[in-house]
Motif scaffolding. Sequence first.
Motif, PDB file in Angstrom:
ATOM      1  N   SER A   1      29.466  35.700  33.926  1.00  0.00           N
ATOM      2  CA  SER A   1      30.649  34.464  33.427  1.00  0.00           C
ATOM      3  C   SER A   1      31.227  34.147  32.622  1.00  0.00           C
ATOM      4  CB  SER A   1      31.303  33.939  35.202  1.00  0.00           C
ATOM      5  OG  SER A   1      30.511  32.745  35.458  1.00  0.00           O
TER       6      SER A   1
ATOM      7  N   GLU B   1      25.189  37.188  27.237  1.00  0.00           N
ATOM      8  CA  GLU B   1      24.412  38.614  26.856  1.00  0.00           C
ATOM      9  C   GLU B   1      23.577  37.811  27.860  1.00  0.00           C
ATOM     10  OE1 GLU B   1      22.888  42.224  24.460  1.00  0.00           O
ATOM     11  OE2 GLU B   1      23.535  39.953  23.274  1.00  0.00           O
TER      12      GLU B   1
ATOM     13  N   ARG C   1      27.246  44.811  35.304  1.00  0.00           N
ATOM     14  CA  ARG C   1      27.451  45.661  34.940  1.00  0.00           C
ATOM     15  C   ARG C   1      29.264  46.377  34.527  1.00  0.00           C
ATOM     16  NH1 ARG C   1      22.620  47.582  34.569  1.00  0.00           N
ATOM     17  NH2 ARG C   1      21.040  47.245  33.257  1.00  0.00           N
ATOM     18  N   GLU C   2      29.401  46.674  36.206  1.00  0.00           N
ATOM     19  CA  GLU C   2      30.494  47.241  36.559  1.00  0.00           C
ATOM     20  C   GLU C   2      31.828  46.172  36.465  1.00  0.00           C
ATOM     21  OE1 GLU C   2      29.783  48.522  40.034  1.00  0.00           O
ATOM     22  OE2 GLU C   2      28.821  50.472  39.246  1.00  0.00           O
ATOM     23  N   SER C   3      31.366  45.187  36.473  1.00  0.00           N
ATOM     24  CA  SER C   3      32.588  44.155  36.221  1.00  0.00           C
ATOM     25  C   SER C   3      32.895  43.619  34.666  1.00  0.00           C
ATOM     26  CB  SER C   3      32.075  42.345  36.729  1.00  0.00           C
ATOM     27  OG  SER C   3      30.760  42.046  35.584  1.00  0.00           O
ATOM     28  N   GLY C   4      32.180  44.497  33.390  1.00  0.00           N
ATOM     29  CA  GLY C   4      32.211  43.783  32.207  1.00  0.00           C
ATOM     30  C   GLY C   4      30.955  43.080  31.612  1.00  0.00           C
ATOM     31  N   ALA C   5      30.073  42.268  31.879  1.00  0.00           N
ATOM     32  CA  ALA C   5      29.560  41.624  31.801  1.00  0.00           C
ATOM     33  C   ALA C   5      27.999  42.630  30.767  1.00  0.00           C
ATOM     34  CB  ALA C   5      28.510  41.043  32.570  1.00  0.00           C
ATOM     35  N   LYS C   6      27.751  42.319  29.804  1.00  0.00           N
ATOM     36  CA  LYS C   6      26.775  42.595  28.779  1.00  0.00           C
ATOM     37  C   LYS C   6      25.186  42.019  29.629  1.00  0.00           C
ATOM     38  CE  LYS C   6      25.767  44.201  24.460  1.00  0.00           C
ATOM     39  NZ  LYS C   6      26.246  44.123  22.535  1.00  0.00           N
TER      40      LYS C   6
END
Length: 261
Positions: free
Chosen positions: A37, A41, A60-65
């Motif tokens: 958040s 990475e 990953r679906e939330s945009g995190a690497k």
Amino acid sequence: MLDTYKTFAADCFAGRTVLITGAASGMGLETARAFASKGAEVVMADRDETGLDRYGGELRESGAKVHTVAVDVSNPESIDAMFSYCDANLRHLDNLVTCAAIITAKRIFEQDWAHWQRVHGVNLLGTFFTVQGAAKRMVENSSGGNIVCVASDAGVHGGGGLIADTAYAASKAGTLSIVKSVARELAGRKVRINALNPGPTDSPMHSHIEQSLKDRIAGNLPMRRMGRPDDMAASILFLCSDAASFVYGAALDTDGGSMFR
């Protein structure tokens, strides 16, 4: 994400990497969510591959690497494979958080040799050799790095067999000693290492505790509640942040006051 982390800027870990063991549940999972958040990475490592697939996918679906890698920290070859993955997939390793652990609650005469080997294989040997692998890489980085080892208040005041036993408490006392010893040896090498001392925490690791006992524990704590995984993750974020740049070889008690009961 929970408001627990609103103190930290949204991008305070942008461009930085973190390896978290025990990341498929409880405190480790919440720590992965917290770092993600804030722009980090994240490499989530655990022996629970199903949990890694589920929660790594959600992040990953939330945009995190986010990366996931299976590891059994009681197995040296598995630890080596985890670091080989990091070497191949990360620019460099900036932060390590060792959450992988098992908790046991056996009375003294119920604990045999195999029990101690199992607990210390994960909690003590697993912690040391994970720290060793990360520290080697961080010393070689021009920017250094941060290490946080999750210990326990039981490592200070003992177990007793009701919530945690002698084997567990001794392993966490050993974790505190690892932190102090490594801190002495790496002084001046741009690698900070600290410990987190959680108190009683309502997480999957404590699923062996009946709710009536949890209520009693909470009532005896000065804060009048058990800790939550996000309480611990917030303290870990702090220890890895620039705000803690002068915190070295320390143990942060995040325990609701259990240490001075």
